[in-house]
Design an enzyme around this catalytic site. Structure first.
Site, PDB file in Angstrom:
ATOM      1  N   GLY A  14      45.879  33.824  24.538  1.00 55.52           N
ATOM      2  CA  GLY A  14      44.661  33.875  23.717  1.00 55.52           C
ATOM      3  C   GLY A  14      44.125  35.287  23.636  1.00 55.52           C
ATOM      4  N   SER A  16      44.157  37.469  21.075  1.00 54.78           N
ATOM      5  CA  SER A  16      43.914  38.061  19.744  1.00 54.78           C
ATOM      6  C   SER A  16      42.456  38.436  19.512  1.00 54.78           C
ATOM      7  CB  SER A  16      44.392  37.105  18.648  1.00 54.78           C
ATOM      8  OG  SER A  16      43.753  35.858  18.781  1.00 54.78           O
ATOM      9  N   ASP A  65      51.563  27.922  20.841  1.00 53.10           N
ATOM     10  CA  ASP A  65      50.489  27.041  21.303  1.00 53.10           C
ATOM     11  C   ASP A  65      50.702  26.795  22.803  1.00 53.10           C
ATOM     12  OD1 ASP A  65      48.882  24.899  21.939  1.00 53.10           O
ATOM     13  OD2 ASP A  65      49.476  23.667  20.228  1.00 53.10           O
ATOM     14  N   VAL A  66      49.742  27.224  23.626  1.00 53.53           N
ATOM     15  CA  VAL A  66      49.945  27.106  25.088  1.00 53.53           C
ATOM     16  C   VAL A  66      50.053  25.656  25.548  1.00 53.53           C
ATOM     17  CG1 VAL A  66      48.917  29.330  25.750  1.00 53.53           C
ATOM     18  CG2 VAL A  66      47.450  27.279  25.594  1.00 53.53           C
ATOM     19  N   ASN A  92      44.096  32.853  29.724  1.00 51.81           N
ATOM     20  CA  ASN A  92      42.767  32.983  29.111  1.00 51.81           C
ATOM     21  C   ASN A  92      42.536  31.995  27.965  1.00 51.81           C
ATOM     22  OD1 ASN A  92      40.300  34.663  28.019  1.00 51.81           O
ATOM     23  ND2 ASN A  92      41.781  34.571  26.334  1.00 51.81           N
ATOM     24  N   SER A 144      35.316  28.656  33.985  1.00 49.96           N
ATOM     25  CA  SER A 144      33.982  28.749  33.368  1.00 49.96           C
ATOM     26  C   SER A 144      32.969  28.202  34.361  1.00 49.96           C
ATOM     27  CB  SER A 144      33.949  27.901  32.094  1.00 49.96           C
ATOM     28  OG  SER A 144      32.622  27.687  31.681  1.00 49.96           O
ATOM     29  N   TYR A 157      35.508  19.833  28.506  1.00 48.84           N
ATOM     30  CA  TYR A 157      35.623  21.260  28.865  1.00 48.84           C
ATOM     31  C   TYR A 157      35.370  21.462  30.371  1.00 48.84           C
ATOM     32  CZ  TYR A 157      34.807  26.344  28.363  1.00 48.84           C
ATOM     33  OH  TYR A 157      34.869  27.714  28.473  1.00 48.84           O
ATOM     34  N   LYS A 161      38.022  22.971  33.027  1.00 45.20           N
ATOM     35  CA  LYS A 161      37.757  24.218  33.756  1.00 45.20           C
ATOM     36  C   LYS A 161      37.626  23.960  35.260  1.00 45.20           C
ATOM     37  CE  LYS A 161      37.823  27.020  30.227  1.00 45.20           C
ATOM     38  NZ  LYS A 161      38.826  28.101  30.121  1.00 45.20           N
ATOM     39  N   ILE A 190      29.235  34.537  27.517  1.00 42.83           N
ATOM     40  CA  ILE A 190      29.800  35.839  27.142  1.00 42.83           C
ATOM     41  C   ILE A 190      29.815  35.909  25.609  1.00 42.83           C
ATOM     42  CG2 ILE A 190      31.805  37.384  27.390  1.00 42.83           C
ATOM     43  CD1 ILE A 190      30.515  36.579  30.126  1.00 42.83           C
TER      44      ILE A 190
HETATM   45  P1  NAD Z   1      37.479  32.801  21.753  1.00 39.29           P
HETATM   46  O1  NAD Z   1      37.373  31.550  20.963  1.00 39.29           O
HETATM   47  O2  NAD Z   1      36.982  34.077  21.172  1.00 39.29           O
HETATM   48  O3  NAD Z   1      38.981  33.013  22.228  1.00 39.29           O
HETATM   49  C1  NAD Z   1      39.800  31.950  22.649  1.00 39.29           C
HETATM   50  C2  NAD Z   1      41.229  32.407  22.564  1.00 39.29           C
HETATM   51  O4  NAD Z   1      42.087  31.320  22.916  1.00 39.29           O
HETATM   52  C3  NAD Z   1      41.604  32.823  21.147  1.00 39.29           C
HETATM   53  O5  NAD Z   1      42.339  34.020  21.188  1.00 39.29           O
HETATM   54  C4  NAD Z   1      42.496  31.686  20.654  1.00 39.29           C
HETATM   55  O6  NAD Z   1      43.480  32.091  19.744  1.00 39.29           O
HETATM   56  C5  NAD Z   1      43.117  31.235  21.955  1.00 39.29           C
HETATM   57  N1  NAD Z   1      43.640  29.883  21.861  1.00 39.29           N
HETATM   58  C6  NAD Z   1      42.952  28.754  21.582  1.00 39.29           C
HETATM   59  N2  NAD Z   1      43.791  27.705  21.586  1.00 39.29           N
HETATM   60  C7  NAD Z   1      45.028  28.188  21.868  1.00 39.29           C
HETATM   61  C8  NAD Z   1      46.309  27.617  22.012  1.00 39.29           C
HETATM   62  N3  NAD Z   1      46.486  26.304  21.881  1.00 39.29           N
HETATM   63  N4  NAD Z   1      47.357  28.419  22.302  1.00 39.29           N
HETATM   64  C9  NAD Z   1      47.178  29.751  22.443  1.00 39.29           C
HETATM   65  N5  NAD Z   1      45.988  30.357  22.334  1.00 39.29           N
HETATM   66  C10 NAD Z   1      44.926  29.584  22.043  1.00 39.29           C
HETATM   67  O7  NAD Z   1      36.759  32.507  23.087  1.00 39.29           O
HETATM   68  P2  NAD Z   1      36.481  33.426  24.360  1.00 39.29           P
HETATM   69  O8  NAD Z   1      35.051  33.306  24.635  1.00 39.29           O
HETATM   70  O9  NAD Z   1      37.113  34.759  24.234  1.00 39.29           O
HETATM   71  O10 NAD Z   1      37.261  32.535  25.437  1.00 39.29           O
HETATM   72  C11 NAD Z   1      38.288  33.041  26.271  1.00 39.29           C
HETATM   73  C12 NAD Z   1      38.330  32.189  27.526  1.00 39.29           C
HETATM   74  O11 NAD Z   1      37.109  32.365  28.241  1.00 39.29           O
HETATM   75  C13 NAD Z   1      38.456  30.692  27.262  1.00 39.29           C
HETATM   76  O12 NAD Z   1      39.311  30.101  28.204  1.00 39.29           O
HETATM   77  C14 NAD Z   1      37.046  30.195  27.448  1.00 39.29           C
HETATM   78  O13 NAD Z   1      37.009  28.834  27.814  1.00 39.29           O
HETATM   79  C15 NAD Z   1      36.566  31.111  28.554  1.00 39.29           C
HETATM   80  N6  NAD Z   1      35.113  31.210  28.678  1.00 39.29           N
HETATM   81  C16 NAD Z   1      34.352  31.752  27.674  1.00 39.29           C
HETATM   82  C17 NAD Z   1      32.973  31.822  27.826  1.00 39.29           C
HETATM   83  C18 NAD Z   1      32.073  32.420  26.773  1.00 39.29           C
HETATM   84  O14 NAD Z   1      30.846  32.330  26.923  1.00 39.29           O
HETATM   85  N7  NAD Z   1      32.569  33.042  25.741  1.00 39.29           N
HETATM   86  C19 NAD Z   1      32.394  31.325  28.986  1.00 39.29           C
HETATM   87  C20 NAD Z   1      33.184  30.775  29.975  1.00 39.29           C
HETATM   88  C21 NAD Z   1      34.560  30.738  29.811  1.00 39.29           C
END
Ligand code: NAD
Length: 249
Positions: A14, A16, A65-66, A92, A144, A157, A161, A190
């Site tokens: 993830g 990108s 797709d993971v 991630n 998370s 979720y 997590k 975040i």
């Molecule tokens: P985001 O939506 O910006 O990024 C999520 C990433 O996961 C993207 O790059 C997407 O392409 C990738 N992804 C989704 N499904 C996928 C799949 N099936 N195969 C491959 N890649 C896949 O979100 P983010 O905030 O950058 O989240 C990154 C990580 O941090 C996640 O695991 C999320 O649960 C965790 N997180 C985020 C927050 C927050 O507040 N943003 C808080 C706690 C945890």
């Protein structure tokens, strides 16, 4: 801080955009060659690898797709063939499909568990044998605070997590005798696309509860991940580190 990750091969799922992108770029700044896995965002993946190669590191973006076991196995095989080894894995990739349990569709449960938790299983399983052979490696799983405390409306979720936290602790014990560190990071709020959809009123309520009175930045999570894959954290394994501005203590 001496990171010791120069010329290591790192895979970030993830990667990108959002937190994954920030982690990939931070690892490259410390000298790692970084492969980005992504799902849909071709442009974002290309931008990220352009930024990494501009720093003189090798990089590649692989669409997979993971949650798909054979797609992940093939991706990791291709990486090993091209780059020789995988030294660092950052799990991630993650999604949300929020709903109260009474309204949650079985598809919303399965999609989140399959991506967030089975995705960590698929990617970790595909790299551990190589790490065991080389008797070194670092795995960091992005959990998370939702998985630490449980959040209403996020049964799927929170479960995924929370599962990542138990997965991290169990795998850390399996791999410690082989010199491999496995840790988890539990971010709070975040600033990424993931929290864009939260209603303004709920965001205000969240800010009131956060001692730092602000949301975190992807780069702040990335700094913690760099520490956890560096030599500086060589005696840390099986831990879950909250990064949430003091929200959960
Ligand atoms: P985001 O939506 O910006 O990024 C999520 C990433 O996961 C993207 O790059 C997407 O392409 C990738 N992804 C989704 N499904 C996928 C799949 N099936 N195969 C491959 N890649 C896949 O979100 P983010 O905030 O950058 O989240 C990154 C990580 O941090 C996640 O695991 C999320 O649960 C965790 N997180 C985020 C927050 C927050 O507040 N943003 C808080 C706690 C945890």
């Amino acid at each position: 801080m001496k990171t010791g990750i120069e010329n290591k091969i790192a895979v970030v799922t993830g990667g990108s955009h959002g937190i994954g992108r920030a982690i990939a770029i931070a690892l490259a700044k410390e000298g790692a060659h970084v492969i980005i896995n992504y799902h849909r965002d071709d442009k974002g993946a290309q931008n990220a690898i352009d930024e990494i190669t501009a720093q003189g590191r090798r990089s590649k973006a692989i669409k997979a797709d993971v949650s798909n076991y054979s797609a992940v196995t093939n991706m990791m095989k291709d990486i090993k063939n091209e780059f020789g080894s995988i030294d660092i894995l950052v799990n991630n990739a993650g999604i949300t499909r929020d709903n109260l349990l009474m309204r949650m569709k079985v598809e919303e449960w399965q999609e989140v568990i399959n991506t967030n938790l089975s995705g960590v299983f698929n990617c970790s399983k595909a790299v551990v044998i190589g790490m065991m052979r080389q008797k070194s490696g670092k795995i960091v799983n992005i959990s998370s605070i939702s998985g630490v405390t449980g959040v209403p409306g996020q049964i799927n979720y929170s479960s995924s997590k929370g599962g990542i936290i138990s997965f991290t602790k169990a795998l850390a014990k399996e791999l410690a005798p082989l010199g491999i560190n496995v840790n988890a990071v539990a971010p709070g709020f975040i600033e990424t696309k993931m929290i864009d959809g939260i209603p303004v009123q709920n965001k205000k309520m969240a800010l009131d509860l956060i001692p730092f009175k602000r949301f975190g930045k992807p780069e702040e999570v990335a700094s913690l991940v760099v520490f956890l894959v560096s030599e500086a954290s060589s005696y840390i394994t099986g831990q879950v580190i909250n990064i949430d501005g003091g929200l959960v203590t």
